[in-house]
Design a protein around this motif. Structure first.
Motif, PDB file in Angstrom:
ATOM      1  N   HIS A 210      28.137  -7.168  41.894  1.00 41.07           N
ATOM      2  CA  HIS A 210      29.428  -7.096  42.250  1.00 41.07           C
ATOM      3  C   HIS A 210      29.560  -5.472  41.793  1.00 41.07           C
ATOM      4  N   ARG A 211      29.911  -4.593  42.767  1.00 34.97           N
ATOM      5  CA  ARG A 211      30.267  -3.231  42.725  1.00 34.97           C
ATOM      6  C   ARG A 211      31.529  -3.040  43.261  1.00 34.97           C
ATOM      7  N   THR A 212      32.384  -2.256  42.176  1.00 40.08           N
ATOM      8  CA  THR A 212      33.542  -1.623  42.607  1.00 40.08           C
ATOM      9  C   THR A 212      33.477  -0.236  42.633  1.00 40.08           C
ATOM     10  N   PHE A 213      34.518   0.266  43.493  1.00 35.59           N
ATOM     11  CA  PHE A 213      34.701   1.680  43.810  1.00 35.59           C
ATOM     12  C   PHE A 213      36.368   2.002  43.930  1.00 35.59           C
ATOM     13  N   ASP A 214      36.577   3.012  42.921  1.00 40.37           N
ATOM     14  CA  ASP A 214      38.098   3.069  42.852  1.00 40.37           C
ATOM     15  C   ASP A 214      38.444   4.350  43.749  1.00 40.37           C
ATOM     16  N   CYS A 215      39.861   4.594  43.945  1.00 35.63           N
ATOM     17  CA  CYS A 215      40.124   5.550  44.649  1.00 35.63           C
ATOM     18  C   CYS A 215      39.845   5.951  46.294  1.00 35.63           C
ATOM     19  N   ILE A 216      39.664   4.714  46.513  1.00 33.80           N
ATOM     20  CA  ILE A 216      39.026   4.819  48.292  1.00 33.80           C
ATOM     21  C   ILE A 216      40.278   4.999  48.994  1.00 33.80           C
ATOM     22  N   PRO A 217      40.073   5.906  49.985  1.00 32.36           N
ATOM     23  CA  PRO A 217      41.064   6.413  51.061  1.00 32.36           C
ATOM     24  C   PRO A 217      41.290   5.097  51.907  1.00 32.36           C
ATOM     25  N   LYS A 218      42.650   4.886  52.348  1.00 28.79           N
ATOM     26  CA  LYS A 218      42.746   3.676  53.229  1.00 28.79           C
ATOM     27  C   LYS A 218      42.248   4.147  54.609  1.00 28.79           C
ATOM     28  N   GLY A 219      41.780   2.900  55.093  1.00 29.27           N
ATOM     29  CA  GLY A 219      40.896   3.022  56.240  1.00 29.27           C
ATOM     30  C   GLY A 219      39.325   3.711  56.248  1.00 29.27           C
ATOM     31  N   ALA A 220      38.818   4.053  55.196  1.00 30.41           N
ATOM     32  CA  ALA A 220      37.494   4.401  54.868  1.00 30.41           C
ATOM     33  C   ALA A 220      36.641   3.195  55.039  1.00 30.41           C
ATOM     34  N   SER A 221      35.379   3.636  55.292  1.00 29.74           N
ATOM     35  CA  SER A 221      34.067   2.893  55.093  1.00 29.74           C
ATOM     36  C   SER A 221      33.169   3.430  53.759  1.00 29.74           C
ATOM     37  N   LEU A 222      32.538   2.331  53.173  1.00 30.24           N
ATOM     38  CA  LEU A 222      31.574   2.825  52.351  1.00 30.24           C
ATOM     39  C   LEU A 222      30.110   3.238  53.012  1.00 30.24           C
ATOM     40  N   LEU A 223      29.287   4.260  52.414  1.00 32.73           N
ATOM     41  CA  LEU A 223      28.276   4.416  52.880  1.00 32.73           C
ATOM     42  C   LEU A 223      27.123   4.494  51.779  1.00 32.73           C
ATOM     43  N   GLY A 224      26.250   3.482  51.794  1.00 35.75           N
ATOM     44  CA  GLY A 224      25.062   3.698  50.730  1.00 35.75           C
ATOM     45  C   GLY A 224      24.011   4.371  51.218  1.00 35.75           C
ATOM     46  N   HIS A 225      23.512   5.533  50.414  1.00 30.22           N
ATOM     47  CA  HIS A 225      22.565   6.504  50.797  1.00 30.22           C
ATOM     48  C   HIS A 225      21.140   5.877  49.978  1.00 30.22           C
ATOM     49  N   TYR A 226      20.194   5.858  50.469  1.00 30.21           N
ATOM     50  CA  TYR A 226      18.679   5.774  49.871  1.00 30.21           C
ATOM     51  C   TYR A 226      17.987   6.987  50.248  1.00 30.21           C
ATOM     52  N   ASP A 227      17.328   7.203  49.139  1.00 31.19           N
ATOM     53  CA  ASP A 227      16.337   8.560  49.232  1.00 31.19           C
ATOM     54  C   ASP A 227      15.427   8.537  48.299  1.00 31.19           C
ATOM     55  N   GLN A 228      14.295   7.825  48.380  1.00 25.86           N
ATOM     56  CA  GLN A 228      13.094   7.728  47.255  1.00 25.86           C
ATOM     57  C   GLN A 228      11.785   7.429  47.937  1.00 25.86           C
ATOM     58  N   TYR A 229      10.864   7.774  47.481  1.00 25.88           N
ATOM     59  CA  TYR A 229       9.422   7.392  47.888  1.00 25.88           C
ATOM     60  C   TYR A 229       9.112   7.940  49.203  1.00 25.88           C
ATOM     61  N   GLY A 230       9.785   8.922  49.866  1.00 25.56           N
ATOM     62  CA  GLY A 230       9.556   9.237  51.143  1.00 25.56           C
ATOM     63  C   GLY A 230      10.246   8.467  52.355  1.00 25.56           C
ATOM     64  N   THR A 231      11.429   7.595  51.734  1.00 30.72           N
ATOM     65  CA  THR A 231      12.112   6.865  52.685  1.00 30.72           C
ATOM     66  C   THR A 231      13.667   7.175  52.682  1.00 30.72           C
ATOM     67  N   GLU A 232      14.047   7.294  53.799  1.00 32.22           N
ATOM     68  CA  GLU A 232      15.515   7.783  53.637  1.00 32.22           C
ATOM     69  C   GLU A 232      16.134   6.916  54.509  1.00 32.22           C
ATOM     70  N   PHE A 233      17.574   6.299  54.355  1.00 32.54           N
ATOM     71  CA  PHE A 233      18.475   5.793  55.410  1.00 32.54           C
ATOM     72  C   PHE A 233      19.690   5.599  54.718  1.00 32.54           C
ATOM     73  N   THR A 234      20.777   5.456  55.468  1.00 35.94           N
ATOM     74  CA  THR A 234      22.172   5.167  55.063  1.00 35.94           C
ATOM     75  C   THR A 234      22.662   4.113  55.709  1.00 35.94           C
ATOM     76  N   ILE A 235      23.492   3.259  55.147  1.00 30.71           N
ATOM     77  CA  ILE A 235      24.081   2.008  55.765  1.00 30.71           C
ATOM     78  C   ILE A 235      25.494   2.303  55.642  1.00 30.71           C
ATOM     79  N   GLU A 236      26.228   1.880  56.313  1.00 28.89           N
ATOM     80  CA  GLU A 236      27.793   1.769  56.551  1.00 28.89           C
ATOM     81  C   GLU A 236      28.305   0.274  56.269  1.00 28.89           C
ATOM     82  N   ILE A 237      29.063   0.224  55.314  1.00 34.54           N
ATOM     83  CA  ILE A 237      29.724  -0.677  54.933  1.00 34.54           C
ATOM     84  C   ILE A 237      31.190  -0.799  55.379  1.00 34.54           C
TER      85      ILE A 237
END
Length: 247
Positions: A210-237
């Motif tokens: 369970h992860r929490t993130f404070d001070c989020i602008p209203k209407g925003a989406s979270l973006l999770g970024h992965y960049d390790q071992y030669g693999t890179e992607f972004t997921i939108e939540i």
């Protein structure tokens, strides 16, 4: 199998004292197969079937001498070692059978009903969570499932985003390694990495966060970024802003 060939194998095995039952079965089968091949070769050469089978049986020699010769290949120490190996194999198998079902069950829960797991961190009532079905597969076969989100707070105090995830591997016998910890989070409104807090837990076959993130602008989406071992992607939540009450 020809009865004469079978009886010959039984006679040979009477003289083999320290072979296991399975090894004796293998010896009988090998002797019978050899005699069958010999008889068939003779029949192909023009012998009638009875003559061919009798000749193949005679060619094998005295079963007592064959049995005694084979017995020297299976001394007592062989029986002891074979029993030891069998015992070790059975014990190993039992340990694996005891270990695997728990991990498999945990993996199945994580991929089907994560909120039913005892490791689901309950900080917000389930009825206030918004179900999600966002899944991302990592290079090693781990799957991260964002299965629920929530927004708390208001315009005066600021907003906090909550995400609930389960992690499992495509192979239910493997433990997951990656998870939320492998991601850095920003919002679609800013490239600044968000500080995070929360908790998690897990067992063989599954992990929960369970992860929490404070001070989020209203209407925003979270973006999770992965960049390790030669693999890179972004997921939108996407976040459930429609659930936020407007004063």
């Amino acid at each position: 199998m020809d009865d004469h060939f079978q009886n010959y194998g039984n006679a040979v095995c009477k003289y083999i004292n320290h072979a296991t039952g399975r090894e004796k079965d293998s010896i009988r089968a090998e002797l019978a197969a050899h005699m069958e091949d010999h008889a068939q070769a003779l029949m192909d050469a023009g012998y009638d079937e009875d003559h061919a089978r009798n000749a193949a049986l005679t060619a094998m020699g005295d079963p007592a001498e064959v049995g005694k010769a084979l017995n020297r290949e299976y001394p007592l120490r062989w029986l002891i070692l074979s029993r030891l190996f069998l015992t070790l194999a059975v014990c190993t198998g039992l340990l694996l059978l005891l270990a695997f079902p728990g991990g498999v069950y945990a993996s199945l829960v994580a991929r089907t009903a994560p909120m039913q797991s005892g490791y689901h961190t309950v900080s917000i009532p389930a009825e206030e969570l918004t179900p999600m079905d966002i899944k991302q597969t990592f290079p090693n076969g781990d799957v991260l499932w964002v299965y629920a989100t929530a927004i708390t707070g208001d315009d005066d105090q600021g907003y906090t985003a909550h995400i609930y995830t389960s992690s499992y591997n495509k192979n239910p016998l493997r433990d997951p390694y990656y998870g939320v910890g492998a991601l850095l989070f920003t919002t679609d409104a800013s490239s600044d990495v968000l500080p995070r807090s929360g908790g998690g837990g897990g067992t063989h076959g599954a992990a929960y966060f369970h992860r929490t993130f404070d001070c989020i602008p209203k209407g925003a989406s979270l973006l999770g970024h992965y960049d390790q071992y030669g693999t890179e992607f972004t997921i939108e939540i996407p976040l459930p802003w429609e659930e936020v009450a407007t004063p």
